[in-house]
Every structure is written in structure tokens, then in C-alpha cells.
Scaffold this active site. Structure first.
Site, mmCIF file in Angstrom:
data_model
loop_
_atom_site.group_PDB
_atom_site.id
_atom_site.type_symbol
_atom_site.label_atom_id
_atom_site.label_comp_id
_atom_site.label_asym_id
_atom_site.label_seq_id
_atom_site.Cartn_x
_atom_site.Cartn_y
_atom_site.Cartn_z
ATOM 1 N N ASN A 122 0.874 -1.173 0.000
ATOM 2 C CA ASN A 122 0.000 0.000 0.000
ATOM 3 C C ASN A 122 0.910 1.221 0.000
ATOM 4 O O ASN A 122 1.484 1.567 1.019
ATOM 5 C CB ASN A 122 -0.900 -0.011 1.243
ATOM 6 C CG ASN A 122 -1.707 1.269 1.367
ATOM 7 O OD1 ASN A 122 -1.848 2.021 0.410
ATOM 8 N ND2 ASN A 122 -2.235 1.517 2.561
ATOM 9 N N LYS A 155 0.116 4.265 -0.351
ATOM 10 C CA LYS A 155 -0.528 5.477 0.181
ATOM 11 C C LYS A 155 -0.287 6.649 -0.791
ATOM 12 O O LYS A 155 -0.232 6.432 -1.999
ATOM 13 C CB LYS A 155 -0.025 5.784 1.589
ATOM 14 C CG LYS A 155 -0.056 4.544 2.480
ATOM 15 C CD LYS A 155 0.181 4.824 3.920
ATOM 16 C CE LYS A 155 0.240 3.511 4.674
ATOM 17 N NZ LYS A 155 0.188 3.676 6.111
ATOM 18 N N HIS A 202 -9.392 1.231 4.604
ATOM 19 C CA HIS A 202 -8.121 1.390 5.326
ATOM 20 C C HIS A 202 -8.345 2.337 6.510
ATOM 21 O O HIS A 202 -9.137 3.273 6.416
ATOM 22 C CB HIS A 202 -7.055 1.959 4.378
ATOM 23 C CG HIS A 202 -5.688 1.924 4.963
ATOM 24 N ND1 HIS A 202 -5.249 2.865 5.861
ATOM 25 C CD2 HIS A 202 -4.667 1.043 4.814
ATOM 26 C CE1 HIS A 202 -4.011 2.571 6.227
ATOM 27 N NE2 HIS A 202 -3.637 1.467 5.603
ATOM 28 N N GLU A 257 -6.752 4.718 7.631
ATOM 29 C CA GLU A 257 -6.535 6.142 7.341
ATOM 30 C C GLU A 257 -7.759 6.752 6.664
ATOM 31 O O GLU A 257 -8.073 7.921 6.870
ATOM 32 C CB GLU A 257 -5.267 6.312 6.484
ATOM 33 C CG GLU A 257 -4.010 6.073 7.315
ATOM 34 C CD GLU A 257 -2.818 5.563 6.538
ATOM 35 O OE1 GLU A 257 -2.809 5.642 5.299
ATOM 36 O OE2 GLU A 257 -1.887 5.058 7.195
ATOM 37 N N GLU A 274 -5.407 -5.007 10.413
ATOM 38 C CA GLU A 274 -4.386 -3.986 10.617
ATOM 39 C C GLU A 274 -4.658 -3.217 11.911
ATOM 40 O O GLU A 274 -5.454 -2.258 11.910
ATOM 41 C CB GLU A 274 -4.398 -2.993 9.453
ATOM 42 C CG GLU A 274 -4.078 -3.611 8.120
ATOM 43 C CD GLU A 274 -3.435 -2.596 7.191
ATOM 44 O OE1 GLU A 274 -2.319 -2.849 6.734
ATOM 45 O OE2 GLU A 274 -4.041 -1.532 6.961
ATOM 46 N N GLY A 302 2.460 2.147 10.554
ATOM 47 C CA GLY A 302 3.405 3.245 10.385
ATOM 48 C C GLY A 302 4.103 3.661 11.663
ATOM 49 O O GLY A 302 4.730 4.719 11.724
ATOM 50 N N SER A 338 3.415 -2.297 10.227
ATOM 51 C CA SER A 338 4.867 -2.342 10.412
ATOM 52 C C SER A 338 5.470 -3.706 10.069
ATOM 53 O O SER A 338 6.365 -4.202 10.765
ATOM 54 C CB SER A 338 5.250 -1.902 11.826
ATOM 55 O OG SER A 338 4.819 -0.567 12.060
#
Ligand code: PEP
Length: 247
Positions: A6, A8, A91, A93, A165, A171, A211
């Protein structure tokens, strides 16, 4: 097994094409399915550069309506038309910064399946929820609502992927332990068996994301309920993504 990167909001279209050209020889022997999730404007160029290779392409989002007055949005048919095969949906985010909810995720899953795009549906708890001891409830709720109205045939024929996730691991460099990651992937598998059947549940690829690195991928992917990974930061470096996709 499926390993998806991904990217992003990283890489311009020309950087994206140069990068996947670097990935092609590195991933040619990968035993798992390999996918790169690239920004909308880079999709057409990347699909073109990857023609005839084993690397598939994902969009990072789509709109749930087929078409219409939704300024700035991208429809499933547009993605299909340029040769995109996968789409990342929900996701964290997008949930956190763009107001996506379990309900919009469910609508998007339906839209993706109708267009024959393979959804990679993301679920995951926050640090607060983990500390409150409600991880299983959160994951079950997100997964159950994401799949509302999806039949067992649609689930298995579509090759839909679920990515676990944990938000606190995305991240942050703070990877879930192999056991923590597997425990939640197992909860998802059990829920799928409950909602559909044991056979259907066994066929669904459940990824871990958060991560994942070249150093920890092999152990994570060896866990019984983890069928690969969704990889953010490490998917932007060819050498790291090569190791992860071959783990
Ligand atoms: C992600 O964005 O899906 C992700 C897992 O990111 P990272 O690997 O950088 O934690």
C-alpha cells in the site's frame, strides 16, 4: 498467500512506473500472489508496465456509487476499464481522516464485487480499544458489517481478502507480535465460519498489516491464520518488498 503493498500518497506516476520496473525481476519467482496498491493517477501507467507479469494492481479506494455527481471520486468501472484487479477498502486512514464507516465499507465491498474487483477489506482496533479489552468485539463488528449481504458464493468466487491492521501498529514501527496478529486473524476466521461455513472460511486470505518489515515478515506469515500481509512503508523500497513478498 497474498502480499500487497500500500503505497498510500507516495510516488508520482513516473516514479511509480520506474519503481515497478525494478520490482518485476525481483518478484518474478514469488510463490504468493503479489499486488501493488498505487495512487489513482499512477494506476494506468503501472498496469501497463506490469502487463504480462505476476504483479497485480490495486487501487487504494473507490466510490460506492456506480457513477454520477460525486466530484473528485472514482468509480469501480473506471478502475476495471484500465485493468485494475484489486481495491483496498476501509483502510484505517480512510476511516480516520475521510469519514469512512463500517456502512460505507460494506457499500464499497458490494460495488467492488459487482465490478469484479477483488476487495482487500481492512479492519483493525485502535490502541484505546485494545487497552479496553474490546479488540474481538471491534474486529467482529467491522468484519460482520463489511460483509453484510455478501453471499458465500460471492465471498469465495471473488477471492475477497481481509486485512487485519491494528491501528497502533500502522506506520509506527510497533509490529503486533506473531501471537497477537494470529489471534485476531483467527477471530476473523472463526467469524467467517460462523457467518458462512468452515470451508468458506478456510479459503479466505487473511492478511496481517502494521509495520511488516523484511525482518519480521517470514515469522508473521508462517502463523497458521495469517495468509500474507498488507505492507505500507516497506513496500516503497524494492529490496524490502522483494524479501517480504518472497517470505
Ligand atoms: C498500511 O498502511 O496498510 C500499513 C500496514 O502501513 P505500515 O506497513 O507502514 O505500518
Amino acid at each position: 498467500m497474498i502480499v500487497a503493498g500500500n503505497w498510500k500518497m507516495n510516488k508520482t506516476p513516473s516514479e511509480a512506473v520506474a519503481f515497478v520496473k525494478e520490482l518485476i525481476p525481483r518478484l518474478a519467482g514469488a510463490k504468493s500472489d503479489v499486488v501493488v496498491g498505487v495512487p489513482f493517477v499512477a494506476l494506468a501507467g503501472v498496469v501497463d508496465a506490469l502487463k504480462g507479469t505476476n504483479i497485480k494492481v490495486a487501487a487504494q479506494n473507490l466510490h460506492f456509487e456506480a457513477k454520477g455527481a460525486y466530484t473528485g471520486e472514482v468509480a469501480a468501472d473506471m478502475l476495471r476499464d484500465i485493468g485494475v484487479e484489486y481495491v483496498i477498502i476501509g483502510h484505517s486512514e480512510r476511516r480516520q481522516y475521510f469519514g469512512e464507516t463500517d456502512v460505507t465499507v460494506n457499500k464499497k465491498v458490494h460495488t467492488a464485487l459487482a465490478a469484479k474487483l477483488i476487495p482487500i477489506v481492512c479492519v483493525g482496533e485502535s490502541l484505546e480499544e485494545r487497552e479496553q479489552g474490546v479488540t474481538p468485539e471491534v474486529i467482529r463488528r467491522q468484519t460482520k458489517i463489511a460483509l453484510l449481504g455478501i453471499t458465500q458464493d460471492a465471498l469465495t468466487a471473488s477471492k475477497l481478502v481481509i486485512a487485519y491492521e491494528p491501528i497502533w501498529a500502522i506506520g509506527t514501527g510497533k509490529t503486533a507480535t506473531n501471537e497477537q496478529a494470529n489471534e485476531v486473524c483467527h477471530i476473523i476466521r472463526e467469524l467467517l465460519a460462523e457467518l458462512y461455513s468452515k470451508e468458506a472460511a478456510a479459503k479466505v486470505n487473511i492478511q496481517y498489516g502494521g509495520s511488516v518489515t523484511a525482518a519480521n515478515a517470514k515469522e508473521l506469515f508462517a502463523m497458521p491464520d495469517i495468509n500474507g500481509g498488507l505492507v505500507g512503508g516497506a513496500s516503497l523500497k524494492a529490496a524490502d518488498f522483494e524479501v517480504i513478498a518472497n517470505a
